[in-house]
Enzyme design. Sequence first.
Site, mmCIF file in Angstrom:
data_model
loop_
_atom_site.group_PDB
_atom_site.id
_atom_site.type_symbol
_atom_site.label_atom_id
_atom_site.label_comp_id
_atom_site.label_asym_id
_atom_site.label_seq_id
_atom_site.Cartn_x
_atom_site.Cartn_y
_atom_site.Cartn_z
ATOM 1 N N ASP A 87 8.158 5.719 5.220
ATOM 2 C CA ASP A 87 8.454 6.701 4.177
ATOM 3 C C ASP A 87 8.369 8.137 4.663
ATOM 4 O O ASP A 87 8.785 9.046 3.953
ATOM 5 C CB ASP A 87 7.476 6.522 3.006
ATOM 6 C CG ASP A 87 7.726 5.207 2.300
ATOM 7 O OD1 ASP A 87 8.899 4.868 2.117
ATOM 8 O OD2 ASP A 87 6.750 4.525 1.948
ATOM 9 N N HIS A 109 -0.815 2.286 7.038
ATOM 10 C CA HIS A 109 -0.142 1.057 6.627
ATOM 11 C C HIS A 109 -1.125 -0.088 6.661
ATOM 12 O O HIS A 109 -1.990 -0.128 7.533
ATOM 13 C CB HIS A 109 1.030 0.755 7.586
ATOM 14 C CG HIS A 109 2.024 -0.167 6.998
ATOM 15 N ND1 HIS A 109 1.896 -1.518 7.074
ATOM 16 C CD2 HIS A 109 3.154 0.087 6.291
ATOM 17 C CE1 HIS A 109 2.910 -2.076 6.449
ATOM 18 N NE2 HIS A 109 3.689 -1.124 5.956
ATOM 19 N N HIS A 119 3.294 2.274 -2.498
ATOM 20 C CA HIS A 119 4.325 1.418 -1.900
ATOM 21 C C HIS A 119 5.581 2.273 -1.745
ATOM 22 O O HIS A 119 5.555 3.316 -1.086
ATOM 23 C CB HIS A 119 4.499 0.192 -2.812
ATOM 24 C CG HIS A 119 5.264 -0.951 -2.234
ATOM 25 N ND1 HIS A 119 5.702 -1.006 -0.942
ATOM 26 C CD2 HIS A 119 5.685 -2.120 -2.810
ATOM 27 C CE1 HIS A 119 6.338 -2.150 -0.729
ATOM 28 N NE2 HIS A 119 6.357 -2.839 -1.864
HETATM 29 N N1 COA Z 1 -4.079 9.501 4.931
HETATM 30 C C1 COA Z 1 -5.387 9.658 5.295
HETATM 31 N N2 COA Z 1 -6.225 8.621 5.494
HETATM 32 C C2 COA Z 1 -5.737 7.400 5.339
HETATM 33 C C3 COA Z 1 -4.402 7.166 4.985
HETATM 34 C C4 COA Z 1 -3.565 8.270 4.780
HETATM 35 N N3 COA Z 1 -2.294 8.137 4.425
HETATM 36 N N4 COA Z 1 -4.195 5.841 4.897
HETATM 37 C C5 COA Z 1 -5.347 5.253 5.197
HETATM 38 N N5 COA Z 1 -6.299 6.194 5.459
HETATM 39 C C6 COA Z 1 -7.694 5.964 5.832
HETATM 40 C C7 COA Z 1 -8.488 5.540 4.610
HETATM 41 O O1 COA Z 1 -9.013 6.640 3.914
HETATM 42 C C8 COA Z 1 -9.537 4.661 5.236
HETATM 43 O O2 COA Z 1 -10.510 5.504 5.793
HETATM 44 P P1 COA Z 1 -12.080 5.093 5.732
HETATM 45 O O3 COA Z 1 -12.164 3.849 6.550
HETATM 46 O O4 COA Z 1 -12.788 6.267 6.304
HETATM 47 O O5 COA Z 1 -12.380 4.848 4.282
HETATM 48 C C9 COA Z 1 -8.805 3.978 6.381
HETATM 49 O O6 COA Z 1 -7.733 4.853 6.723
HETATM 50 C C10 COA Z 1 -8.258 2.629 6.001
HETATM 51 O O7 COA Z 1 -7.446 2.810 4.852
HETATM 52 P P2 COA Z 1 -7.190 1.737 3.729
HETATM 53 O O8 COA Z 1 -6.961 2.419 2.423
HETATM 54 O O9 COA Z 1 -8.216 0.652 3.773
HETATM 55 O O10 COA Z 1 -5.836 1.133 4.206
HETATM 56 P P3 COA Z 1 -4.978 0.155 3.370
HETATM 57 O O11 COA Z 1 -4.471 -0.841 4.318
HETATM 58 O O12 COA Z 1 -5.659 -0.355 2.184
HETATM 59 O O13 COA Z 1 -3.813 1.100 2.794
HETATM 60 C C11 COA Z 1 -1.856 2.253 2.461
HETATM 61 C C12 COA Z 1 -2.557 1.172 3.276
HETATM 62 C C13 COA Z 1 -0.388 2.254 2.849
HETATM 63 C C14 COA Z 1 -1.947 1.907 0.966
HETATM 64 C C15 COA Z 1 -2.510 3.607 2.758
HETATM 65 O O14 COA Z 1 -2.401 3.884 4.138
HETATM 66 C C16 COA Z 1 -1.891 4.726 1.953
HETATM 67 O O15 COA Z 1 -2.276 4.908 0.791
HETATM 68 N N6 COA Z 1 -0.956 5.518 2.549
HETATM 69 C C17 COA Z 1 -0.298 6.589 1.849
HETATM 70 C C18 COA Z 1 0.786 6.039 0.947
HETATM 71 C C19 COA Z 1 1.963 5.550 1.741
HETATM 72 O O16 COA Z 1 2.482 6.228 2.606
HETATM 73 N N7 COA Z 1 2.429 4.350 1.378
HETATM 74 C C20 COA Z 1 3.609 3.770 1.988
HETATM 75 C C21 COA Z 1 3.279 2.590 2.806
HETATM 76 S S1 COA Z 1 4.722 2.006 3.652
#
Ligand code: COA
Length: 465
Positions: free
Chosen positions: A402, A345, A306
């Site tokens: 971010d 996201h 987050h």
């Molecule tokens: N880098 C690489 N791959 C990513 C990614 C990232 N930052 N975010 C998502 N993905 C990929 C996942 O590995 C997944 O791939 P798959 O389908 O092959 O398994 C797919 O995209 C879907 O991801 P998922 O984890 O289901 O998305 P989510 O909605 O649960 O997660 C976040 C959203 C924000 C938690 C996630 O994108 C993340 O961890 N981002 C990095 C942390 C971040 O910047 N957070 C700030 C948010 S404002």
Amino acid sequence: MHEDTQKITDIILKAASKARRETRNESQKRHAGKSLIWPVDCTIGPGLEGAIACDSKIGYVDGSKGWLVYRGYDIFDLCAYSSYEEVSYLLLHGTLPNPEQLEVYKKKLVEYRYLNKTLRLLMGFPVEEMNAMGALRMGTILMRQEFTYKDQESGRPDFYDAISADEDSIPMETMPTGEKKAIYEFSAAKKARKRKKMLGDASGLEACYHLLAGVPTITAAISRVRQGHMAIEPDPGLSHAGNFLYMMTGKRPTRVQERIMDVALILHADHGMNASTFASMVVASTLSDIYFSIGSGIAALSGPLHGGANENVLHTLRQIGSPENVSAWVQSASEKKKKIPGFGHRVYKAYDPRARVLGPLAGYRMKYCPEEIIKLYKTADVLEKQVLKTFGHEKKIFPNVDFYSGIVYSRMGIDPSMFTPIFAVSRVAGWTARVLEYLKKNRIFRPRAMYSGDFEREYVPLEKR
Ligand code: COA
């Protein structure tokens, strides 16, 4: 408007027209004006993905178009034309303030920025060694004591004020032991009791103003102490953003720095039912008060998935080192299925509008920056292109809020450990607005878990296990 700050407005307007051009053909989902009829049909995934827990008039995120709206106003317009003071008022009250209302509101914020007692108590803890979000959470709870005396039984010695009557003390050392000292301290407590009439209800609007004004003061003090400096007093002549920067850095910000901080605060002020907003609302729904509720929001925001992501972005950019290393780094991250901080996201499956503004602001007049920042920015620029090429269009992973905020703050001389607390400084507006709105039709949050454990297991006595 000053010439330099007009350039910032131009950057925002340019980002806005690019966003509108690129997302014009995406389909639009709008439910405004339709009231929710319970029970509501929705498909729910783990982590309550897709669940609808309440209706709200505060803000709207259209993830497929990459649009963000506060109380009906497009985020780009708010960034271009308003201030954090106007936006936080808007979120809390539902309408933009007129000039008189804005003046009264600003005065209230100035008044509540002074948190001498809270800071004195906070400094009794090893703030310089603590996680900055942990210290901020603690400071928020201490603010509660400054605002409300609700928990204190009448007639009981008022230790809180007794302690703070001794300027040089830390709490544990000043419990009244000797008679002379006790008289001194209890008389101070008596004076404080008289002031109780002025002190407020820890669940109401006034407490929200207190938090909006006070969380920046605490954040700035934590930042100063971590750098080995004393906390400094607010400057009542400065704007919310300008004063915050001044209290963080000890230097009066330039007009451009103040304007950029103001825009960053506007961009982070609210964002739907994200984890920290939900955490605040869950706590509030038990009829706990707004300080505890915001404390929970701060705790939830601290996580790396987050608000904690902004700090991780900077560490990642430093780890990558330079633009030439980006390609190999992304390749390795992809093979290890590592999530790249600052990308992706839960809601946006398009370019995050906040990153559209923060990206060009991070790069504004980059040639005047120190070499280290130029390298960070160039690395970020190449990383963005490489991530979009590798995952972007297939997985719809774009930079989020971010990704560029860390570079923006680094340019202002702010340490990465303070990036997430700055997020909290802004998000207090959304947390408090949504909590107040929810409490009007409160229903305690209580989802269920699907039990997948055993039944009818036979109890085995301890000696037989
Ligand atoms: N880098 C690489 N791959 C990513 C990614 C990232 N930052 N975010 C998502 N993905 C990929 C996942 O590995 C997944 O791939 P798959 O389908 O092959 O398994 C797919 O995209 C879907 O991801 P998922 O984890 O289901 O998305 P989510 O909605 O649960 O997660 C976040 C959203 C924000 C938690 C996630 O994108 C993340 O961890 N981002 C990095 C942390 C971040 O910047 N957070 C700030 C948010 S404002």
